[in-house]
Each structure stands twice: as C-alpha cells, then as structure tokens.
Design a protein around this motif. Structure first.
Motif, PDB file in Angstrom:
ATOM      1  N   VAL A 191       0.848  -1.198   0.000  1.00 30.97           N
ATOM      2  CA  VAL A 191       0.000   0.000   0.000  1.00 30.97           C
ATOM      3  C   VAL A 191       0.887   1.253   0.000  1.00 30.97           C
ATOM      4  O   VAL A 191       1.808   1.359   0.809  1.00 30.97           O
ATOM      5  N   VAL A 192       0.602   2.184  -0.915  1.00 31.41           N
ATOM      6  CA  VAL A 192       1.418   3.405  -0.988  1.00 31.41           C
ATOM      7  C   VAL A 192       0.616   4.687  -0.773  1.00 31.41           C
ATOM      8  O   VAL A 192       1.184   5.750  -0.548  1.00 31.41           O
ATOM      9  N   LYS A 193      -0.708   4.602  -0.842  1.00 30.06           N
ATOM     10  CA  LYS A 193      -1.515   5.789  -0.556  1.00 30.06           C
ATOM     11  C   LYS A 193      -2.925   5.375  -0.176  1.00 30.06           C
ATOM     12  O   LYS A 193      -3.337   4.220  -0.400  1.00 30.06           O
ATOM     13  N   GLY A 194      -3.668   6.311   0.410  1.00 23.38           N
ATOM     14  CA  GLY A 194      -5.032   5.996   0.801  1.00 23.38           C
ATOM     15  C   GLY A 194      -5.714   7.185   1.436  1.00 23.38           C
ATOM     16  O   GLY A 194      -5.225   8.316   1.378  1.00 23.38           O
ATOM     17  N   HIS A 195      -6.852   6.908   2.038  1.00 27.46           N
ATOM     18  CA  HIS A 195      -7.656   7.967   2.650  1.00 27.46           C
ATOM     19  C   HIS A 195      -8.526   7.353   3.737  1.00 27.46           C
ATOM     20  O   HIS A 195      -9.189   6.332   3.504  1.00 27.46           O
ATOM     21  N   ILE A 196      -8.514   7.946   4.920  1.00 25.53           N
ATOM     22  CA  ILE A 196      -9.431   7.552   5.999  1.00 25.53           C
ATOM     23  C   ILE A 196     -10.586   8.541   5.998  1.00 25.53           C
ATOM     24  O   ILE A 196     -10.380   9.754   6.079  1.00 25.53           O
ATOM     25  N   LEU A 197     -11.808   8.038   5.866  1.00 23.21           N
ATOM     26  CA  LEU A 197     -12.964   8.908   5.692  1.00 23.21           C
ATOM     27  C   LEU A 197     -13.336   9.609   6.994  1.00 23.21           C
ATOM     28  O   LEU A 197     -13.316   9.015   8.074  1.00 23.21           O
ATOM     29  N   THR A 198     -13.686  10.878   6.860  1.00 24.10           N
ATOM     30  CA  THR A 198     -14.204  11.655   7.989  1.00 24.10           C
ATOM     31  C   THR A 198     -15.692  11.366   8.142  1.00 24.10           C
ATOM     32  O   THR A 198     -16.323  10.730   7.285  1.00 24.10           O
ATOM     33  N   ASP A 199     -16.292  11.852   9.225  1.00 27.57           N
ATOM     34  CA  ASP A 199     -17.743  11.696   9.413  1.00 27.57           C
ATOM     35  C   ASP A 199     -18.503  12.336   8.255  1.00 27.57           C
ATOM     36  O   ASP A 199     -19.504  11.782   7.777  1.00 27.57           O
ATOM     37  N   GLU A 200     -18.024  13.495   7.812  1.00 29.44           N
ATOM     38  CA  GLU A 200     -18.669  14.156   6.671  1.00 29.44           C
ATOM     39  C   GLU A 200     -18.546  13.301   5.413  1.00 29.44           C
ATOM     40  O   GLU A 200     -19.517  13.137   4.661  1.00 29.44           O
ATOM     41  N   ASP A 201     -17.359  12.747   5.171  1.00 24.57           N
ATOM     42  CA  ASP A 201     -17.161  11.892   4.001  1.00 24.57           C
ATOM     43  C   ASP A 201     -18.147  10.735   3.983  1.00 24.57           C
ATOM     44  O   ASP A 201     -18.704  10.383   2.930  1.00 24.57           O
ATOM     45  N   LEU A 202     -18.376  10.123   5.134  1.00 19.11           N
ATOM     46  CA  LEU A 202     -19.262   8.963   5.211  1.00 19.11           C
ATOM     47  C   LEU A 202     -20.700   9.326   4.857  1.00 19.11           C
ATOM     48  O   LEU A 202     -21.410   8.550   4.210  1.00 19.11           O
ATOM     49  N   ILE A 203     -21.138  10.515   5.264  1.00 13.72           N
ATOM     50  CA  ILE A 203     -22.495  10.965   4.924  1.00 13.72           C
ATOM     51  C   ILE A 203     -22.620  11.192   3.424  1.00 13.72           C
ATOM     52  O   ILE A 203     -23.564  10.724   2.773  1.00 13.72           O
ATOM     53  N   ILE A 204     -21.661  11.924   2.852  1.00 18.04           N
ATOM     54  CA  ILE A 204     -21.721  12.220   1.422  1.00 18.04           C
ATOM     55  C   ILE A 204     -21.578  10.940   0.607  1.00 18.04           C
ATOM     56  O   ILE A 204     -22.248  10.758  -0.418  1.00 18.04           O
ATOM     57  N   ARG A 205     -20.715  10.041   1.070  1.00 20.22           N
ATOM     58  CA  ARG A 205     -20.549   8.774   0.365  1.00 20.22           C
ATOM     59  C   ARG A 205     -21.882   8.037   0.255  1.00 20.22           C
ATOM     60  O   ARG A 205     -22.211   7.466  -0.795  1.00 20.22           O
ATOM     61  N   LYS A 206     -22.654   8.032   1.339  1.00 18.67           N
ATOM     62  CA  LYS A 206     -23.946   7.349   1.328  1.00 18.67           C
ATOM     63  C   LYS A 206     -24.897   7.996   0.327  1.00 18.67           C
ATOM     64  O   LYS A 206     -25.608   7.300  -0.419  1.00 18.67           O
ATOM     65  N   HIS A 207     -24.929   9.325   0.285  1.00 12.20           N
ATOM     66  CA  HIS A 207     -25.795  10.011  -0.682  1.00 12.20           C
ATOM     67  C   HIS A 207     -25.402   9.665  -2.114  1.00 12.20           C
ATOM     68  O   HIS A 207     -26.272   9.408  -2.966  1.00 12.20           O
TER      69      HIS A 207
END
Length: 454
Positions: free
Chosen positions: A358-374
C-alpha cells in the motif's frame, strides 16, 4: 442559439466508483497503520454476517488497447505468470495474518489487464491458494473478465469448477475500423464462441462490455454491435461512455486524434439508440451505464434496492470490506481506502520485505461517510433522502440551491426530504452527484483530472 442538455452538462467529472474520489484523498494524513486498523474494524463488523470481497488485479496483456485506462503491463512472455501469482498469495497471507480468524469470501473478481492471459493451471493455483487461508461464504459470487480472443474452454470450465458463475467479455465495438483505431481486433465469431461455451458450461450470468464514443464510431456501428449482442443474449451489459483521458494514460490513449471522436449530441445519440434497441430486446436499464435481463441477479438487486457500487463496479450483493490484491489494486473498508503501488517492481520489492504494498489511501471523515452514502444512493437507486438525521449535513441547503437549475431542466425532482432522478436525468447522474461532492466544490481541479460526464 439554444444549447442541448448534453452540451450544457457535458463537463469533466468523476465516475464515482468511490467518495472521496482518488484525486481528493488526504494522502498526507494517511498511514498504513491506520489502514490496518480500518480493515480490522470492518472485518470484525462484517465477516461473520456477509463475508468479505476480493478484487484481484491481473495486469498482463499481450497487446495494448488504445481505449484502455487500466493499469497494465504489455508482454508476450508468459513466464511472468508464476512470479506474479506467488506475489499475490504472499500479499493475501500478509492480510490474513492481520485477521483474528479465517475470512469468509463472499465475492471474488478477477480484473485486469487480461485475467485470461494466465494459464488454466496458474488460475487454479491462485484460487486454491486464496482458499488455503479462507472459506467460501454462502451464496458467494465469483466473477472474472475474459478476453474473447484468448479465453479457452478449459479456463472457463476450471473456473466454473472452482466456484465462478459470472464472466464478462470485453466487446467494445464490432466495426473493423473502430477496432483498428483502438488496437482491439476481435471478430464476432470469437465473442460468440466464448459466450456459447460459458452458457454450455452453466455460467449463471454472462456479461458483455460495450463502449460508445469510440474513435470513428458511427450510429450504424452501434446499431450493428447492439444487434449482434442481442443475438447472443448475454444476461447483463455494461454500455458506457469512452473515457478519453490521454493526459493521464500517456501514449496508451493517443492511437487516434481528438477530432476522430464523436462529440456531444452525436455521441449521446449513439447511447440513446443503443439503449432503445436494448430495451426492445428485453434489457432493463440499471443505475448508470448498465443493463440486465429480468432474470439476472443484478436486475433483482436493483429492483429490491440492494445493489451496491464500488471499485469493482455494480454488484448484486454488498460486503463492507473489499481487499484489493495485486499491483494498483484499491481496497475499501467503508471507513477507508488504500491503493497498492502501480509499479510492478516496487510491488514485488515491498512484498519481499513482508510489507503490504500500500502506498496511498484515505481515511474517511464523518462528513465523508455521509456524502458517500448520498452518492451511493444516487448511483444505485437514483434517489437519496435526508429524512434521517444521520444523513443531514450542514451544506445541504447550499447543495439544494446548486441543484435548482438541474431541477428546472426536469432532470430531478426535489421533495421536502428527498431527491429523485427522473428518466430524463439518467444520463446526468454524475452531474447530480457532483453537486454533493464537497471536496470538488471546495477545490476545483487546476488541471485535467476527469473524463467528460456525458
């Protein structure tokens, strides 16, 4: 002069196989340690319930297709197979050492590159090696991508015996002129042969991938391709827009000039006529760019609002944890993303050091999780709601304001606590998702990042 909706909304935009999209990952704050915590959390929440998914990237191809945006290594040297499979199994073992119990695998997808570049024996060795560390979940769904020119009966039969019931074949277009431009010479006979073989063996879902907007492609080409496809009656279809991103893929997408590509209304007509022909022949439009017969599992999942979308595309079932194995593969724990190195030599080296590649990534914030669901709701169900407090976010009033023009164009219906995409709005799902994309809103790209949305 009045412009068409296609001209108006055909702008660069993400395809939303993830949210946040890869260019907006917070790579500086990401660590492999955080990723391990993320996938361990997802495993604890989901393994005993639904199992996990595996995406396995098999990057080798014997020739370069100039339409392709995938990570691949061009070679005719098949001695590369064994080393790569050993590396995949080493990577899988490193993941399994991080888990408290044997995983139940619900989904496997072999993608590429060209999975059928690999011999029958090596494919068998790979799958058996995977299950030396894992169990098969109930109602598992294993699938792979086959190249019609090199998929053999033996490969199809062996993978069926190993539990695979879905296969998709890349067709793109049957026009000789188009095939020559994209360096994918593939006669109808080859596609028919492998499709009939798969049916004879007993595959439950056979898919074909077709692309519109390819260089030199005409309306007659699309009609001919769809009619030939209808004669073979695959269970599902991906009928999607060619993503022209030569600034990302370098020489791989410069086998033709920009002026050779159909544009705007001309390009959209290719899709609308193809869609009409598919509908006439019993195919139901599902989500974005996908069609299925009413007997296919993807149709039932969409009808029952259980369809899921991730880096593997649309799926009839959902797992919380998807582990990506192989060079350039992306993993998804719901809470985070992690991508492997795109360089094959680096991939081998990291595994020799007993490190996840693994060389890169992203840990989702609470806001990210809401928008991801939409965004998942919009791409899978063509609607989303904020009737639950957990799906409300403070920028929502502004998002709804930004969507007013799209509503005025009758592409969506905005209700008190819900948005529904209309039939006319189907071609513009990505544009509607862009209104929710807070990362994109806060920082517009300064260079070319995305293909056109329509």
């Amino acid at each position: 002069m009045k412009i068409s909706l296609t001209q108006k909304y055909n702008v660069p935009g993400p395809r939303y196989t993830s949210y946040p999209t890869v260019p907006y990952w917070n790579e500086t704050a990401f660590t492999v340690g955080e990723w391990k915590t993320s996938f361990q959390k997802a495993f604890a929440e989901s393994n005993s319930k639904n199992g996990i998914s595996l995406y396995i990237h098999l990057p080798f191809c014997e020739s370069m297709c100039t339409f392709c945006g995938c990570n691949k290594r061009i070679t005719k040297n098949h001695s590369v197979e064994e080393k790569y499979i050993q590396a995949l199994l080493k990577e899988w073992s490193l993941y399994c050492k991080q888990l408290p119990e044997k995983p139940f695998i619900k989904e496997i997808h072999l993608g590429g590159g060209t999975p059928t570049f690999f011999s029958t024996n090596n494919l068998e060795h790979l799958i058996n090696g995977i299950f030396s560390f894992a169990n098969k979940a109930e109602n598992h769904e294993f699938s792979f991508e086959g190249h019609p020119n090199n998929t053999t009966y033996e490969q199809l039969k062996k993978l069926y015996d190993l539990g695979f019931r879905r296969v998709s074949f890349g067709v793109q277009d049957y026009s000789e002129k188009v095939q020559k431009a994209i360096n994918r010479i593939q006669p109808f006979h080859n596609v028919a042969k492998v499709t009939f073989w798969a049916k004879e063996i007993g595959y439950k879902s056979i898919g074909h991938d077709i692309i519109f907007g390819l260089p030199f492609q005409t309306l007659d080409d699309v009609v001919d391709t769809v009619e030939k496809t209808n004669s073979l009656k695959p269970d599902r279809l991906a009928f999607y827009s060619y993503a022209h991103v030569p600034w990302i893929k370098g020489n791989g997408q410069r086998g033709f000039n920009d002026e050779n590509l159909p544009k705007d209304a001309e390009k959209r007509q290719l899709y609308e006529i193809g869609k009409q022909l598919l509908s006439t022949n019993g195919y139901n439009e599902i989500g974005m760019d996908h069609f299925a017969l009413s007997s296919d599992s993807l149709f039932h999942a969409a009808h029952n609002k259980k369809m899921h979308r991730n880096f593997m595309g649309y799926s009839a079932s959902k797992t919380q944890l998807m582990i990506g194995l192989g060079v350039s593969s992306i993993s998804d724990s719901w809470y985070g993303f992690a991508q492997n190195t795109k360089n094959l030599e680096d991939y081998y080296q990291l595994l020799e050091w007993d490190q996840l590649p693994v060389v890169k990534g992203h840990i989702l914030t609470d806001e990210d999780l809401i928008i991801r669901k939409h965004i998942l709701n919009l791409t899978c169900e063509l609607e989303t709601s904020w009737s639950k407090d957990s799906l409300y976010f403070k920028e929502l009033p502004q998002v709804l304001m930004d969507l007013k023009e799209i509503e005025n164009d009758q592409l969506i219906v905005i209700e008190e606590d819900k948005i529904k995409i209309t039939e006319a709005g189907r071609p513009f799902v990505r544009n509607i998702c862009m209104a929710f994309d807070l990362h994109l809103k806060r920082k517009s790209p300064e260079t070319n990042l995305f293909s056109m949305t329509v």
